[in-house]
Design an enzyme around this catalytic site. Structure first.
Site, PDB file in Angstrom:
ATOM      1  N   GLU A 192     -49.716 -35.221  -4.473  1.00  0.00           N
ATOM      2  CA  GLU A 192     -49.173 -33.862  -4.631  1.00  0.00           C
ATOM      3  C   GLU A 192     -49.929 -32.845  -3.785  1.00  0.00           C
ATOM      4  O   GLU A 192     -49.338 -32.078  -3.047  1.00  0.00           O
ATOM      5  CB  GLU A 192     -49.238 -33.436  -6.109  1.00  0.00           C
ATOM      6  CG  GLU A 192     -48.765 -32.013  -6.327  1.00  0.00           C
ATOM      7  CD  GLU A 192     -48.988 -31.490  -7.747  1.00  0.00           C
ATOM      8  OE1 GLU A 192     -48.825 -30.287  -7.938  1.00  0.00           O
ATOM      9  OE2 GLU A 192     -49.328 -32.276  -8.645  1.00  0.00           O
ATOM     10  N   TYR A 225     -37.330 -14.538  13.036  1.00  0.00           N
ATOM     11  CA  TYR A 225     -38.045 -13.620  13.929  1.00  0.00           C
ATOM     12  C   TYR A 225     -37.201 -13.126  15.106  1.00  0.00           C
ATOM     13  O   TYR A 225     -37.594 -12.205  15.803  1.00  0.00           O
ATOM     14  CB  TYR A 225     -39.358 -14.240  14.419  1.00  0.00           C
ATOM     15  CG  TYR A 225     -40.446 -14.098  13.378  1.00  0.00           C
ATOM     16  CD1 TYR A 225     -40.968 -12.844  13.053  1.00  0.00           C
ATOM     17  CD2 TYR A 225     -40.928 -15.198  12.685  1.00  0.00           C
ATOM     18  CE1 TYR A 225     -41.935 -12.689  12.075  1.00  0.00           C
ATOM     19  CE2 TYR A 225     -41.908 -15.063  11.705  1.00  0.00           C
ATOM     20  CZ  TYR A 225     -42.406 -13.801  11.412  1.00  0.00           C
ATOM     21  OH  TYR A 225     -43.353 -13.643  10.437  1.00  0.00           O
TER      22      TYR A 225
END
EC number: 5.6.2.2
Length: 353
Positions: free
Chosen positions: A181, A95
């Site tokens: 997960e 950015y």
């Protein structure tokens, strides 16, 4: 920090020497994503070979001139941060000039290339990863700035710290670590108070493919406590891939394998053989896509599968059935089957590979 500054100065000196000799400057980086540059070691996982092939990023070639310029730009930003002892995330760097960099992935790749080229871990370059992982359960520690974090007493998970190397005073009575997960499964286990019910444990999720900080934390917990680490993944090629990243590392980060992998990790579930054993209704399973078939075939060829005959067998079951299942499929048996029956039985009777 003087080591980092010196390494960057050496690169810039090379660029200046080329210019003085009226030659086009070149940066040489390792081919990080080429499997031929990777060796598999049981005790470490996937690591880069010392004789690794390299590629040149030339300043006089239209295809690579922009990348050359971006590498120098990011090197100068790193140099300033190390000098002033300030830190930035990869996102901050992107950015700072979105038009110049074009995309976040360009910044990510260049930072990894720089880290590999200088042979210096990313953290020492003062570049932080944005954390997406969570940790919960029987664990407390002190962050670098002195903040005390207690994961035990909170009903909600704690974000994985952005500076894992800086945490200290880790204490835990956990009997094991469970890597989950998916976020949804992790939250479900949290709601069921799983980490207190069976026996004290630490739960971690990288919410899919784990970021660097989550992998560093798993490794740090292993170094600190040396307790068993189990993985709970979907029974599909993607889940197996994620588990392999925790256990053996990834090709693109193989140059940092020593800090990131935990080869002792065990596969607790969801195993393809469990689906038959538990008599899961075929309608609850999902047919393979072409992408799943390709992913599974590529995993089966990897060097570490050869030394895991039981994993190999599970992957063969999956390949033969061409069916996959999410952990949520267990709710077809009962809503709390995962935390009440499946995990306690697996942990008690050794149902892991």
């Amino acid at each position: 920090s003087s080591e980092v500054l010196e390494a960057i100065e050496n690169v810039i000196q090379g660029v200046l020497q080329s210019l003085a000799q009226k030659k086009a400057p070149v940066l040489t980086v390792a081919n990080r994503t080429d499997w031929r540059n990777i060796e598999f070691k049981d005790s470490v996982g996937l690591q880069m070979t010392p004789w690794c092939t390299t590629k040149q990023i030339r300043s006089d070639c239209p295809q690579s001139a922009k990348r050359f310029a971006l590498m120098l730009k990011i090197l100068s930003m790193i140099y300033k941060m190390v000098q002033s002892n300030t830190y930035a995330t990869k996102r901050d760097i992107y950015y700072s000039d979105t038009l110049l960099f074009g995309s976040q992935s360009v910044v990510d790749q260049i930072i990894n290339d720089i880290s590999c080229m200088l042979k210096i871990p990313r953290r020492s370059l003062h570049v932080l990863s944005t954390t997406k992982g969570f940790v919960a359960g029987n664990l407390s520690y002190t962050e670098e700035d002195g903040t005390k974090v207690n994961c035990t007493c909170s009903a909600t998970a704690v974000a994985v710290p952005s500076n894992v190397q800086g945490i200290k005073n880790l204490t835990s009575h956990a009997k094991f670590i469970l890597i989950v997960e998916k976020d949804a499964t992790f939250q479900r286990l949290l709601d069921d108070d799983f980490f207190n019910k069976v026996s004290p444990c630490i739960m971690i999720t990288g919410r899919g493919i784990p970021d660097l900080n989550t992998r560093l934390l798993v490794r740090k917990l292993w170094d600190s406590f040396q307790i068993p680490i189990f993985t709970l993944m979907d029974a599909d090629p993607h889940g197996v891939e994620i588990m392999c990243v925790y256990k053996y590392g990834s090709v693109s980060m193989s140059f940092e394998a020593h800090h990131l992998t935990v080869p002792s990790i065990k596969w607790l579930g969801l195993l393809p053989s469990d689906l038959e054993r538990l008599n899961i209704c075929k309608d609850a399973l999902i047919p393979f896509t072409k992408q799943d078939e390709n992913k599974l075939a590529s995993i089966q060829k990897r060097p570490y599968i050869a030394c895991q005959p039981l994993w190999k067998k599970e992957l063969e079951i999956m390949a033969a059935s061409k069916l996959k299942a999410e952990i949520q499929v267990l709710t077809s048996l009962s809503s709390d089957y995962l935390s009440r029956v499946y995990l306690p039985n697996k942990l008690q009777f050794g149902g892991w590979l």
